[in-house]
Motif scaffolding. Structure first.
Motif, PDB file in Angstrom:
ATOM      1  N   ARG A   3       0.853  -1.176   0.000  1.00 41.87           N
ATOM      2  CA  ARG A   3       0.000   0.000   0.000  1.00 41.87           C
ATOM      3  C   ARG A   3       0.886   1.222   0.000  1.00 41.87           C
ATOM      4  NH1 ARG A   3      -2.355   2.543   4.276  1.00 41.87           N
ATOM      5  NH2 ARG A   3      -0.983   2.819   5.899  1.00 41.87           N
ATOM      6  N   ILE A   4       0.329   2.334  -0.379  1.00 39.92           N
ATOM      7  CA  ILE A   4       1.071   3.591  -0.418  1.00 39.92           C
ATOM      8  C   ILE A   4       0.901   4.275   0.931  1.00 39.92           C
ATOM      9  CG2 ILE A   4       1.285   5.828  -1.535  1.00 39.92           C
ATOM     10  CD1 ILE A   4       0.100   4.479  -4.081  1.00 39.92           C
ATOM     11  N   ASP A   5       2.011   4.516   1.618  1.00 40.35           N
ATOM     12  CA  ASP A   5       1.973   5.176   2.917  1.00 40.35           C
ATOM     13  C   ASP A   5       2.134   6.683   2.752  1.00 40.35           C
ATOM     14  OD1 ASP A   5       1.583   2.846   4.483  1.00 40.35           O
ATOM     15  OD2 ASP A   5       3.703   2.358   4.227  1.00 40.35           O
ATOM     16  N   ALA A   6       1.183   7.267   2.060  1.00 40.92           N
ATOM     17  CA  ALA A   6       1.111   8.717   1.857  1.00 40.92           C
ATOM     18  C   ALA A   6      -0.359   9.047   1.647  1.00 40.92           C
ATOM     19  CB  ALA A   6       1.934   9.143   0.643  1.00 40.92           C
ATOM     20  N   THR A   7      -0.726  10.253   1.976  1.00 39.53           N
ATOM     21  CA  THR A   7      -2.105  10.693   1.766  1.00 39.53           C
ATOM     22  C   THR A   7      -2.353  10.841   0.273  1.00 39.53           C
ATOM     23  OG1 THR A   7      -2.050  11.893   3.848  1.00 39.53           O
ATOM     24  CG2 THR A   7      -3.771  12.504   2.290  1.00 39.53           C
ATOM     25  N   CYS A  45       2.642   2.031  -8.744  1.00 38.25           N
ATOM     26  CA  CYS A  45       4.004   2.132  -9.289  1.00 38.25           C
ATOM     27  C   CYS A  45       4.757   3.340  -8.740  1.00 38.25           C
ATOM     28  CB  CYS A  45       3.963   2.226 -10.804  1.00 38.25           C
ATOM     29  SG  CYS A  45       3.540   0.672 -11.581  1.00 38.25           S
ATOM     30  N   TRP A  46       4.047   4.343  -8.292  1.00 37.50           N
ATOM     31  CA  TRP A  46       4.663   5.580  -7.800  1.00 37.50           C
ATOM     32  C   TRP A  46       4.783   5.597  -6.281  1.00 37.50           C
ATOM     33  CZ3 TRP A  46       6.823   7.093 -11.893  1.00 37.50           C
ATOM     34  CH2 TRP A  46       6.186   7.005 -13.117  1.00 37.50           C
ATOM     35  N   LYS A  47       4.548   4.466  -5.638  1.00 37.90           N
ATOM     36  CA  LYS A  47       4.559   4.350  -4.176  1.00 37.90           C
ATOM     37  C   LYS A  47       5.769   5.030  -3.538  1.00 37.90           C
ATOM     38  CE  LYS A  47       5.268   0.685  -0.682  1.00 37.90           C
ATOM     39  NZ  LYS A  47       4.646   1.372   0.404  1.00 37.90           N
ATOM     40  N   TYR A  48       6.958   4.664  -3.950  1.00 38.89           N
ATOM     41  CA  TYR A  48       8.172   5.159  -3.293  1.00 38.89           C
ATOM     42  C   TYR A  48       8.394   6.648  -3.560  1.00 38.89           C
ATOM     43  CZ  TYR A  48       8.759   0.232  -2.519  1.00 38.89           C
ATOM     44  OH  TYR A  48       8.540  -1.074  -2.132  1.00 38.89           O
ATOM     45  N   GLU A  51       5.859   8.493  -1.272  1.00 34.65           N
ATOM     46  CA  GLU A  51       6.274   8.423   0.129  1.00 34.65           C
ATOM     47  C   GLU A  51       7.488   9.309   0.404  1.00 34.65           C
ATOM     48  OE1 GLU A  51       4.565   3.913   0.839  1.00 34.65           O
ATOM     49  OE2 GLU A  51       6.733   4.209   0.747  1.00 34.65           O
ATOM     50  N   ALA A  52       8.440   9.346  -0.518  1.00 35.12           N
ATOM     51  CA  ALA A  52       9.656  10.139  -0.319  1.00 35.12           C
ATOM     52  C   ALA A  52       9.391  11.645  -0.382  1.00 35.12           C
ATOM     53  CB  ALA A  52      10.698   9.753  -1.361  1.00 35.12           C
ATOM     54  N   LEU A  53       8.431  12.062  -1.185  1.00 35.19           N
ATOM     55  CA  LEU A  53       8.203  13.494  -1.408  1.00 35.19           C
ATOM     56  C   LEU A  53       7.053  14.075  -0.590  1.00 35.19           C
ATOM     57  CD1 LEU A  53       8.660  13.680  -5.286  1.00 35.19           C
ATOM     58  CD2 LEU A  53      10.353  14.134  -3.494  1.00 35.19           C
ATOM     59  N   GLN A  54       6.310  13.248   0.125  1.00 36.36           N
ATOM     60  CA  GLN A  54       5.045  13.680   0.713  1.00 36.36           C
ATOM     61  C   GLN A  54       5.135  14.857   1.676  1.00 36.36           C
ATOM     62  OE1 GLN A  54       2.994  10.859   3.233  1.00 36.36           O
ATOM     63  NE2 GLN A  54       4.919   9.798   3.629  1.00 36.36           N
ATOM     64  N   ARG A  55       6.229  15.035   2.373  1.00 34.48           N
ATOM     65  CA  ARG A  55       6.318  16.155   3.326  1.00 34.48           C
ATOM     66  C   ARG A  55       6.537  17.494   2.638  1.00 34.48           C
ATOM     67  NH1 ARG A  55       9.817  12.964   6.924  1.00 34.48           N
ATOM     68  NH2 ARG A  55       8.385  11.954   8.340  1.00 34.48           N
ATOM     69  N   ASP A  56       7.316  17.488   1.570  1.00 33.92           N
ATOM     70  CA  ASP A  56       7.710  18.732   0.922  1.00 33.92           C
ATOM     71  C   ASP A  56       6.912  19.070  -0.327  1.00 33.92           C
ATOM     72  OD1 ASP A  56       9.783  19.198   2.799  1.00 33.92           O
ATOM     73  OD2 ASP A  56      11.043  17.751   1.725  1.00 33.92           O
ATOM     74  N   TYR A  57       6.256  18.073  -0.912  1.00 34.50           N
ATOM     75  CA  TYR A  57       5.574  18.278  -2.195  1.00 34.50           C
ATOM     76  C   TYR A  57       4.174  17.682  -2.182  1.00 34.50           C
ATOM     77  CZ  TYR A  57      10.223  19.311  -3.943  1.00 34.50           C
ATOM     78  OH  TYR A  57      11.454  19.858  -4.128  1.00 34.50           O
ATOM     79  N   ARG A  58       3.378  18.175  -3.120  1.00 33.90           N
ATOM     80  CA  ARG A  58       2.118  17.537  -3.484  1.00 33.90           C
ATOM     81  C   ARG A  58       2.314  17.080  -4.921  1.00 33.90           C
ATOM     82  NH1 ARG A  58      -2.133  21.696  -3.128  1.00 33.90           N
ATOM     83  NH2 ARG A  58      -0.396  23.137  -3.211  1.00 33.90           N
ATOM     84  N   VAL A  59       2.363  15.779  -5.125  1.00 36.64           N
ATOM     85  CA  VAL A  59       2.564  15.221  -6.456  1.00 36.64           C
ATOM     86  C   VAL A  59       1.189  14.969  -7.063  1.00 36.64           C
ATOM     87  CG1 VAL A  59       3.575  13.348  -7.797  1.00 36.64           C
ATOM     88  CG2 VAL A  59       4.724  14.148  -5.714  1.00 36.64           C
ATOM     89  N   VAL A  60       0.969  15.522  -8.236  1.00 35.78           N
ATOM     90  CA  VAL A  60      -0.316  15.392  -8.923  1.00 35.78           C
ATOM     91  C   VAL A  60      -0.101  14.552 -10.179  1.00 35.78           C
ATOM     92  CG1 VAL A  60      -2.239  16.642  -9.962  1.00 35.78           C
ATOM     93  CG2 VAL A  60      -0.990  17.655  -8.055  1.00 35.78           C
TER      94      VAL A  60
END
Length: 92
Positions: A3-7, A45-48, A51-60
């Motif tokens: 699972r993806i551990d990011a919102t 596929c974008w899980k990692y 998770e790596a960017l979640q604090r500093d970025y919002r990836v759309v």
């Protein structure tokens, strides 16, 4: 099961030709990054990256037209690079 551990916040948009596109925003940072999806690439596929960017970025990102949660366009020939770019523009 992985699972993806990011919102992840799903949302939908209509592209310039009216095709409904399923999009997602991952992370909570102040800066936004548009991630162009790969054809047939599920969100997992974008899980990692998420998770790596979640604090500093919002990836759309989004599901490409005709894949997963996005509609097949009414005109089935509307799947070239310009159409995918228009989908990205609608997402941002």
């Amino acid at each position: 099961m992985k699972r993806i551990d990011a919102t992840i916040r799903p949302f939908t948009v209509r592209s310039s030709d009216g095709t409904r596109v399923q999009a997602f925003e991952a992370g909570q940072g102040q800066r936004r990054v548009l991630l162009s999806p790969g054809m047939g690439t599920p969100l997992l596929c974008w899980k990692y990256l998420f998770e790596a960017l979640q604090r500093d970025y919002r990836v759309v990102t989004w599901d490409p037209r005709g894949c997963y949660g996005s509609e097949v366009p009414v005109d089935v020939e509307r799947v070239d690079v310009r159409d995918h770019a228009a989908d990205g523009h609608a997402v941002i």
